[in-house]
Scaffold this active site. Structure first.
Site, short mmCIF file in Angstrom:
data_model
loop_
_atom_site.label_atom_id
_atom_site.label_comp_id
_atom_site.label_asym_id
_atom_site.label_seq_id
_atom_site.Cartn_x
_atom_site.Cartn_y
_atom_site.Cartn_z
N ASP A 141 -41.55 -19.65 0.22
CA ASP A 141 -41.83 -21.06 0.47
C ASP A 141 -41.19 -22.00 -0.54
O ASP A 141 -41.22 -23.22 -0.37
CB ASP A 141 -43.34 -21.30 0.50
CG ASP A 141 -43.93 -20.74 1.77
OD1 ASP A 141 -43.21 -20.74 2.79
OD2 ASP A 141 -45.07 -20.28 1.76
N HIS A 195 -46.85 -14.21 -5.96
CA HIS A 195 -47.18 -13.58 -4.68
C HIS A 195 -48.14 -12.45 -4.93
O HIS A 195 -48.03 -11.76 -5.94
CB HIS A 195 -45.90 -13.06 -4.00
CG HIS A 195 -46.09 -12.86 -2.54
ND1 HIS A 195 -46.65 -11.72 -2.01
CD2 HIS A 195 -45.85 -13.69 -1.50
CE1 HIS A 195 -46.71 -11.86 -0.70
NE2 HIS A 195 -46.25 -13.03 -0.36
N1 CMC Z 1 -48.62 -21.10 -11.16
C1 CMC Z 1 -49.22 -20.83 -12.34
N2 CMC Z 1 -49.91 -19.71 -12.62
C2 CMC Z 1 -50.02 -18.81 -11.60
C3 CMC Z 1 -49.42 -19.02 -10.34
C4 CMC Z 1 -48.70 -20.21 -10.14
N3 CMC Z 1 -48.12 -20.45 -8.95
N4 CMC Z 1 -49.70 -17.96 -9.54
C5 CMC Z 1 -50.44 -17.11 -10.27
N5 CMC Z 1 -50.63 -17.61 -11.53
C6 CMC Z 1 -51.34 -16.96 -12.63
C7 CMC Z 1 -52.84 -17.00 -12.46
O1 CMC Z 1 -53.39 -18.16 -13.07
C8 CMC Z 1 -53.26 -15.72 -13.13
O2 CMC Z 1 -53.20 -15.94 -14.52
P1 CMC Z 1 -54.24 -15.17 -15.51
O3 CMC Z 1 -53.97 -13.71 -15.32
O4 CMC Z 1 -53.91 -15.68 -16.85
O5 CMC Z 1 -55.61 -15.58 -15.03
C9 CMC Z 1 -52.13 -14.74 -12.77
O6 CMC Z 1 -50.97 -15.58 -12.59
C10 CMC Z 1 -52.37 -13.92 -11.51
O7 CMC Z 1 -52.62 -14.84 -10.43
P2 CMC Z 1 -53.68 -14.61 -9.26
O8 CMC Z 1 -54.11 -15.92 -8.72
O9 CMC Z 1 -54.74 -13.66 -9.74
O10 CMC Z 1 -52.79 -13.83 -8.21
P3 CMC Z 1 -53.13 -13.63 -6.69
O11 CMC Z 1 -52.40 -12.42 -6.25
O12 CMC Z 1 -54.60 -13.69 -6.44
O13 CMC Z 1 -52.50 -14.95 -5.99
C11 CMC Z 1 -50.95 -16.45 -5.03
C12 CMC Z 1 -51.25 -14.99 -5.40
C13 CMC Z 1 -49.71 -16.47 -4.11
C14 CMC Z 1 -52.14 -17.03 -4.23
C15 CMC Z 1 -50.71 -17.25 -6.33
O14 CMC Z 1 -49.58 -16.72 -7.03
C16 CMC Z 1 -50.49 -18.74 -6.06
O15 CMC Z 1 -51.46 -19.49 -5.98
N6 CMC Z 1 -49.19 -19.20 -5.89
C17 CMC Z 1 -48.93 -20.57 -5.53
C18 CMC Z 1 -49.13 -20.76 -4.02
C19 CMC Z 1 -48.00 -20.17 -3.20
O16 CMC Z 1 -46.82 -20.40 -3.48
N7 CMC Z 1 -48.38 -19.46 -2.12
C20 CMC Z 1 -47.40 -18.93 -1.15
C21 CMC Z 1 -47.35 -17.45 -1.12
S1 CMC Z 1 -45.88 -16.90 -0.20
C22 CMC Z 1 -46.20 -17.33 1.42
C23 CMC Z 1 -47.16 -16.40 2.05
O17 CMC Z 1 -46.73 -15.30 2.42
O18 CMC Z 1 -48.34 -16.75 2.15
#
Ligand code: CMC
Length: 428
Positions: free
Chosen positions: A364, A307
């Site tokens: 989710d 998240h």
């Molecule tokens: N699986 C594997 N690796 C992950 C995941 C995941 N679900 N989420 C983040 N990472 C890794 C990412 O690759 C990165 O690694 P590194 O630092 O080595 O490059 C690190 O963790 C930080 O991730 P980020 O993408 O920079 O984080 P963000 O804050 O931009 O993204 C997120 C947050 C929710 C979009 C992301 O965690 C994600 O894609 N999760 C899966 C989709 C999901 O479940 N979304 C629902 C969110 S809750 C409902 C809502 O309120 O929207």
């Protein structure tokens, strides 16, 4: 707090006001920085940028706290109803008995949608995604409510549009479900409360009284309350920014629905079940998929994990996980994907990749399993998220209007080509 931050650039220094929110959140106000110094700030994805001052929802991602108007989500999920929470979010206070009665009465007397709206359903392909239908139909409500387009509406006129939108959204969502089955729509019955009416239009019969299972009503209330607001996320910021151009309520909410659709946001609940089904079809080897999620050359992500703001645990996920166990037990549902979900969570929570990056199950991860147990098809899950988020979007839109916020318009750092002379096509 009257502190100032100082920014030093070369031999120049600039004073910037430091501000603090009621929960101790600290910020540096850079709104005049460009005028003072010629500099803007760069923060792609707004990871560290406050876009507004808001009195609606507070969350602390480190401590796993979520409160609506100061009330902890745990108390609201246990003791309140979705409609009471909607009132709280939109009007700022818990309603008295009379206020709640009036609010429910007004909503239940605006649930009918214009008969011509039904023609839209004939135009959508039978397999069209419910979220595409929802954003179009909510946008189309503006066409059926032209008075909502006027600028400078009175508070009462705005309130009427708010009531209409809350009322009609549940009718539209259940009709989208009926369309997916090829079944005739069921009309709202205003003797029912909001959630029962929604379940009646979704799962009930045309002519018979609907007696919902109290377990199902309670599960729907909990899910809708947990989704009702989440401060300045992707869809809410979209609603505020679209509304800031003075676009009408329906257009602003329709834009928010489109933003919610993506699998990184609300679309994750559909993506989680699809992922769990994929793991099941592949033989159920969770270790293999954990390895895929960690592999930077593999686009696979563990959906329902991680998240932007929760870096400890998602308090909604804690409530929903317990609700999921209770509901499945009460309904006597055995679901193999739940076992896979639990195995996946267990492994990921101990794996250094997820621990170091503070990746925990989000709301989710379990909501889809409950929706499935209640009988909703996977493609409806994000629409149900939208139904829950509606009061939050409305509250944020209303707050933005009442604060008379200026039109949203970020800056950029241009990194493209500089001056070039046009050449005729045969000279390229
Ligand atoms: N699986 C594997 N690796 C992950 C995941 C995941 N679900 N989420 C983040 N990472 C890794 C990412 O690759 C990165 O690694 P590194 O630092 O080595 O490059 C690190 O963790 C930080 O991730 P980020 O993408 O920079 O984080 P963000 O804050 O931009 O993204 C997120 C947050 C929710 C979009 C992301 O965690 C994600 O894609 N999760 C899966 C989709 C999901 O479940 N979304 C629902 C969110 S809750 C409902 C809502 O309120 O929207």
């Amino acid at each position: 707090m009257s502190d100032k931050a100082q920014l030093h650039i070369g031999d120049q220094s600039f004073d910037l006001p430091a501000i603090e929110g009621t929960e101790g959140e600290k910020a540096i106000d850079i709104s005049k920085l460009r005028d003072q110094s010629g500099y803007v700030t760069l923060d792609v994805g707004y990871k560290n940028t406050g876009a507004t001052k808001s009195a609606i929802t507070f969350l602390d991602g480190e401590k796993g706290i979520l409160k609506y108007r100061g009330y902890p989500i745990e108390q609201l999920a246990e003791k309140s109803s979705f409609i009471e929470v909607a009132y709280l979010l939109i009007y700022g206070e818990l309603p008295s008995e009379q206020q709640l009665h009036n609010f429910e009465y007004e909503i239940s007397h605006h649930t009918l949608v214009h008969e011509d709206m039904k023609k839209f359903f004939d135009g959508f392909p039978s397999k069209s995604h419910p979220m595409g239908q929802l954003s179009s139909l909510i946008g189309a409500l503006a066409a059926f409510n032209p008075e909502s387009l006027k600028s400078g509406l009175t508070a009462d006129a705005v309130n009427l549009e708010i009531i209409k939108l809350i009322a009609k959204m549940s009718t539209i969502v259940s009709w989208i479900y009926k369309k997916s089955l090829g079944h005739p729509v069921i009309y709202p019955w205003n003797k029912y409360d909001y959630v029962t009416n929604f379940l009646h239009m979704t799962f009930g019969q045309r002519t018979e009284d609907y007696t919902p299972d109290p377990v199902v009503v309670s599960a729907m209330n909990t899910l809708l309350i947990l989704h009702a607001d989440h401060e300045q996320n992707c869809s809410t910021s979209t609603v505020r920014i679209v509304g800031s151009s003075d676009a009408n309520l329906y257009a602003s909410i329709s834009a928010g629905i489109s933003a919610l659709w993506g699998p990184l946001h609300g679309g994750a609940n559909q993506a989680v079940i699809e992922m769990l089904e994929q793991i099941k079809a592949d033989g159920g080897d969770t270790d293999k998929f954990i390895a895929k999620a960690k592999d930077k050359n593999d686009p696979f992500r563990l959906m329902g994990f991680g998240h932007r703001v929760y870096k400890n645990f998602d308090p909604r996920a804690k409530i929903i996980k317990k609700a999921c166990d209770d509901i499945l037990a009460k309904l006597g549902v055995q679901d193999e994907v739940l076992d896979i979900a639990k195995r996946l969570e267990e492994v990921a929570l101990q794996d250094s990749y997820f621990v170091e990056r503070k990746l925990y199950p989000n709301v989710d991860f379990y909501s889809g399993i409950i929706y499935r147990a209640l009988g909703f098809p996977t493609e409806m899950f994000t629409v149900l998220f939208a139904l829950g988020r509606l009061p939050g979007w409305i509250a944020q839109w209303k707050e933005m209007k009442e604060n008379k916020e200026p039109i949203g318009r970020p800056r950029q750092i241009y990194v493209g080509a500089t001056n070039r002379d046009y050449t005729e096509i045969n000279n390229r």
